[in-house]
Write a protein that holds these residues in place. Structure first.
Motif, mmCIF file in Angstrom:
data_model
loop_
_atom_site.group_PDB
_atom_site.id
_atom_site.type_symbol
_atom_site.label_atom_id
_atom_site.label_comp_id
_atom_site.label_asym_id
_atom_site.label_seq_id
_atom_site.Cartn_x
_atom_site.Cartn_y
_atom_site.Cartn_z
ATOM 1 N N MET A 1 0.844 -1.206 0.000
ATOM 2 C CA MET A 1 0.000 0.000 0.000
ATOM 3 C C MET A 1 0.876 1.252 0.000
ATOM 4 O O MET A 1 1.841 1.349 0.753
ATOM 5 N N LYS A 2 0.530 2.209 -0.825
ATOM 6 C CA LYS A 2 1.260 3.461 -0.858
ATOM 7 C C LYS A 2 0.868 4.335 0.332
ATOM 8 O O LYS A 2 -0.211 4.196 0.899
ATOM 9 N N LEU A 3 1.789 5.247 0.688
ATOM 10 C CA LEU A 3 1.519 6.118 1.828
ATOM 11 C C LEU A 3 0.281 6.984 1.596
ATOM 12 O O LEU A 3 -0.508 7.209 2.516
ATOM 13 N N GLU A 4 0.109 7.464 0.373
ATOM 14 C CA GLU A 4 -1.053 8.306 0.066
ATOM 15 C C GLU A 4 -2.358 7.541 0.275
ATOM 16 O O GLU A 4 -3.336 8.079 0.819
ATOM 17 N N GLU A 5 -2.393 6.268 -0.127
ATOM 18 C CA GLU A 5 -3.591 5.456 0.045
ATOM 19 C C GLU A 5 -3.872 5.214 1.530
ATOM 20 O O GLU A 5 -5.023 5.244 1.969
ATOM 21 N N TYR A 6 -2.801 4.961 2.271
ATOM 22 C CA TYR A 6 -2.931 4.720 3.707
ATOM 23 C C TYR A 6 -3.507 5.948 4.413
ATOM 24 O O TYR A 6 -4.446 5.854 5.215
ATOM 25 N N VAL A 7 -2.980 7.111 4.090
ATOM 26 C CA VAL A 7 -3.450 8.349 4.714
ATOM 27 C C VAL A 7 -4.886 8.653 4.314
ATOM 28 O O VAL A 7 -5.696 9.090 5.135
ATOM 29 N N ASP A 8 -5.216 8.407 3.055
ATOM 30 C CA ASP A 8 -6.590 8.628 2.594
ATOM 31 C C ASP A 8 -7.583 7.792 3.394
ATOM 32 O O ASP A 8 -8.657 8.273 3.772
ATOM 33 N N GLN A 9 -7.253 6.550 3.647
ATOM 34 C CA GLN A 9 -8.135 5.670 4.406
ATOM 35 C C GLN A 9 -8.269 6.129 5.855
ATOM 36 O O GLN A 9 -9.328 5.990 6.459
ATOM 37 N N VAL A 10 -7.200 6.691 6.402
ATOM 38 C CA VAL A 10 -7.230 7.135 7.798
ATOM 39 C C VAL A 10 -8.131 8.351 7.978
ATOM 40 O O VAL A 10 -8.954 8.411 8.907
ATOM 41 N N VAL A 11 -8.009 9.327 7.102
ATOM 42 C CA VAL A 11 -8.710 10.601 7.304
ATOM 43 C C VAL A 11 -10.065 10.655 6.612
ATOM 44 O O VAL A 11 -10.827 11.603 6.828
ATOM 45 N N ARG A 12 -10.379 9.659 5.804
ATOM 46 C CA ARG A 12 -11.574 9.724 4.959
ATOM 47 C C ARG A 12 -12.848 10.028 5.743
ATOM 48 O O ARG A 12 -13.630 10.901 5.380
ATOM 49 N N ASP A 13 -13.094 9.328 6.836
ATOM 50 C CA ASP A 13 -14.354 9.465 7.573
ATOM 51 C C ASP A 13 -14.205 10.174 8.915
ATOM 52 O O ASP A 13 -15.071 10.062 9.778
ATOM 53 N N LEU A 14 -13.112 10.902 9.097
ATOM 54 C CA LEU A 14 -12.937 11.616 10.358
ATOM 55 C C LEU A 14 -14.002 12.707 10.498
ATOM 56 O O LEU A 14 -14.411 13.326 9.519
ATOM 57 N N PRO A 15 -14.451 12.955 11.728
ATOM 58 C CA PRO A 15 -15.546 13.916 11.967
ATOM 59 C C PRO A 15 -15.070 15.362 11.952
ATOM 60 O O PRO A 15 -14.986 16.025 12.989
ATOM 61 N N CYS A 16 -14.749 15.874 10.786
ATOM 62 C CA CYS A 16 -14.286 17.246 10.657
ATOM 63 C C CYS A 16 -14.565 17.745 9.250
ATOM 64 O O CYS A 16 -14.988 16.978 8.379
ATOM 65 N N SER A 17 -14.326 19.016 9.022
ATOM 66 C CA SER A 17 -14.582 19.607 7.712
ATOM 67 C C SER A 17 -13.534 19.155 6.708
ATOM 68 O O SER A 17 -12.490 18.601 7.063
ATOM 69 N N ARG A 18 -13.788 19.421 5.439
ATOM 70 C CA ARG A 18 -12.854 19.038 4.377
ATOM 71 C C ARG A 18 -11.505 19.721 4.542
ATOM 72 O O ARG A 18 -10.458 19.127 4.301
ATOM 73 N N LYS A 19 -11.528 20.974 4.918
ATOM 74 C CA LYS A 19 -10.278 21.711 5.105
ATOM 75 C C LYS A 19 -9.444 21.108 6.228
ATOM 76 O O LYS A 19 -8.227 20.977 6.114
ATOM 77 N N GLU A 20 -10.120 20.761 7.321
ATOM 78 C CA GLU A 20 -9.405 20.144 8.434
ATOM 79 C C GLU A 20 -8.855 18.773 8.042
ATOM 80 O O GLU A 20 -7.740 18.408 8.426
ATOM 81 N N LYS A 21 -9.629 18.011 7.269
ATOM 82 C CA LYS A 21 -9.143 16.713 6.791
ATOM 83 C C LYS A 21 -7.900 16.895 5.916
ATOM 84 O O LYS A 21 -6.942 16.129 6.021
ATOM 85 N N GLN A 22 -7.932 17.901 5.045
ATOM 86 C CA GLN A 22 -6.792 18.131 4.168
ATOM 87 C C GLN A 22 -5.568 18.538 4.971
ATOM 88 O O GLN A 22 -4.451 18.080 4.691
ATOM 89 N N ASP A 23 -5.749 19.389 5.978
ATOM 90 C CA ASP A 23 -4.628 19.776 6.842
ATOM 91 C C ASP A 23 -4.053 18.566 7.565
ATOM 92 O O ASP A 23 -2.828 18.400 7.651
ATOM 93 N N MET A 24 -4.945 17.722 8.091
ATOM 94 C CA MET A 24 -4.494 16.534 8.802
ATOM 95 C C MET A 24 -3.808 15.555 7.853
ATOM 96 O O MET A 24 -2.796 14.933 8.201
ATOM 97 N N LYS A 25 -4.350 15.448 6.658
ATOM 98 C CA LYS A 25 -3.758 14.561 5.659
ATOM 99 C C LYS A 25 -2.355 15.023 5.280
ATOM 100 O O LYS A 25 -1.417 14.211 5.218
ATOM 101 N N ASP A 26 -2.177 16.308 5.051
ATOM 102 C CA ASP A 26 -0.866 16.843 4.685
ATOM 103 C C ASP A 26 0.145 16.646 5.812
ATOM 104 O O ASP A 26 1.299 16.264 5.565
ATOM 105 N N GLU A 27 -0.302 16.897 7.043
ATOM 106 C CA GLU A 27 0.601 16.751 8.184
ATOM 107 C C GLU A 27 1.000 15.290 8.390
ATOM 108 O O GLU A 27 2.171 14.975 8.625
#
Length: 251
Positions: A1-27
């Motif tokens: 599994m690639k790191l991008e796929e792993y991170v996508d699965q982690v943050v996909r359904d987190l209870p936050c806005s899209r912007k917050e998900k993107q910030d968390m994904k980048d970090e």
């Protein structure tokens, strides 16, 4: 599994806005990429093996997702700005209704005229049109002599005083962790109501009634009860992280 796929699965359904998900994904991706690079440079692993080891060290998606979900505030930093704006609007509307509305100033004119007339007639003891310092007196009067009041008057004075302070008890703990205590909400509602009663009496915009204090505090506690019920529901949903059920949250 690639790191991008792993991170996508982690943050996909987190209870936050899209912007917050993107910030968390980048970090998160930045941290994973740094660890992967260390494994490549220091241990001599291939890029693919380094990615697998990095993911293995971070742990399964379900566990990481649950940990992140349970550690997040009820509302993320982007949604909080809107809620803070809503709270400011609530304060402004409350000040208008309680102190600045035309009805208040018409009442002030009547009160000042009444006091002037009573002083002119030498009846200074009647300058105070109405004051109630006996708890439950006004409430019992509405119940025992309801035929003297319209339904609108009773609903306005009882339900209105409660409803006006419900947002206070709901929004304060939602915005500030320090107010996630029933005692702080209680005393905040009490002192806010006392402040309003004092200003109304000082500027002849209303009369002091201790029952208004009771109803205002009750409204604040009802709002806090709504907050606690909503928070319990949100954390219960977050505890299901890693299942097929989506999150429900304030945001």
């Amino acid at each position: 599994m690639k790191l991008e796929e792993y991170v996508d699965q982690v943050v996909r359904d987190l209870p936050c806005s899209r912007k917050e998900k993107q910030d968390m994904k980048d970090e998160l991706l930045d941290h994973l990429t740094s660890m992967q690079q260390e494994l490549i440079e220091e241990a001599g692993h291939t890029e693919r093996d380094a990615a697998s080891l990095t993911i293995q060290r971070f742990g399964p998606v379900d566990i990481l997702k649950r940990q992140l979900a349970m550690s997040m505030p009820l509302i993320d930093k982007y949604v909080r700005k809107w809620v803070l704006g809503l709270f400011g609007l609530y304060v402004a509307v409350s000040c208008y209704l309680l102190l600045l509305s035309p009805d208040r100033w018409h009442r002030r004119a009547f009160t000042l005229d009444w006091k002037a007339r009573m002083l002119q007639y030498g009846a200074a003891e009647y300058t105070h049109i109405f004051q109630n310092t006996l708890p439950m007196r006004t409430l019992f009067d509405y119940v025992l002599h309801f035929e003297h009041y319209s339904v609108y008057t009773i609903a306005y004075n009882l339900l209105g005083n409660i409803a006006l302070f419900v947002p206070l008890g709901l929004l304060l703990p939602l915005l500030f962790l320090s107010f996630q205590s029933i005692h702080r909400v209680f005393f905040t509602a009490l002192f806010a109501s006392l402040g309003v009663e004092f200003l109304q009496s000082l500027f002849a915009l209303g009369s002091f009634d201790v029952d208004d204090l009771l109803l205002n505090v009750l409204g604040g506690l009802c709002g806090y009860g709504l907050f606690r019920a909503g928070a319990a529901f949100v954390y219960k949903q977050r505890g299901k992280a890693g299942t097929d059920k989506p999150f429900s949250t304030f945001s």
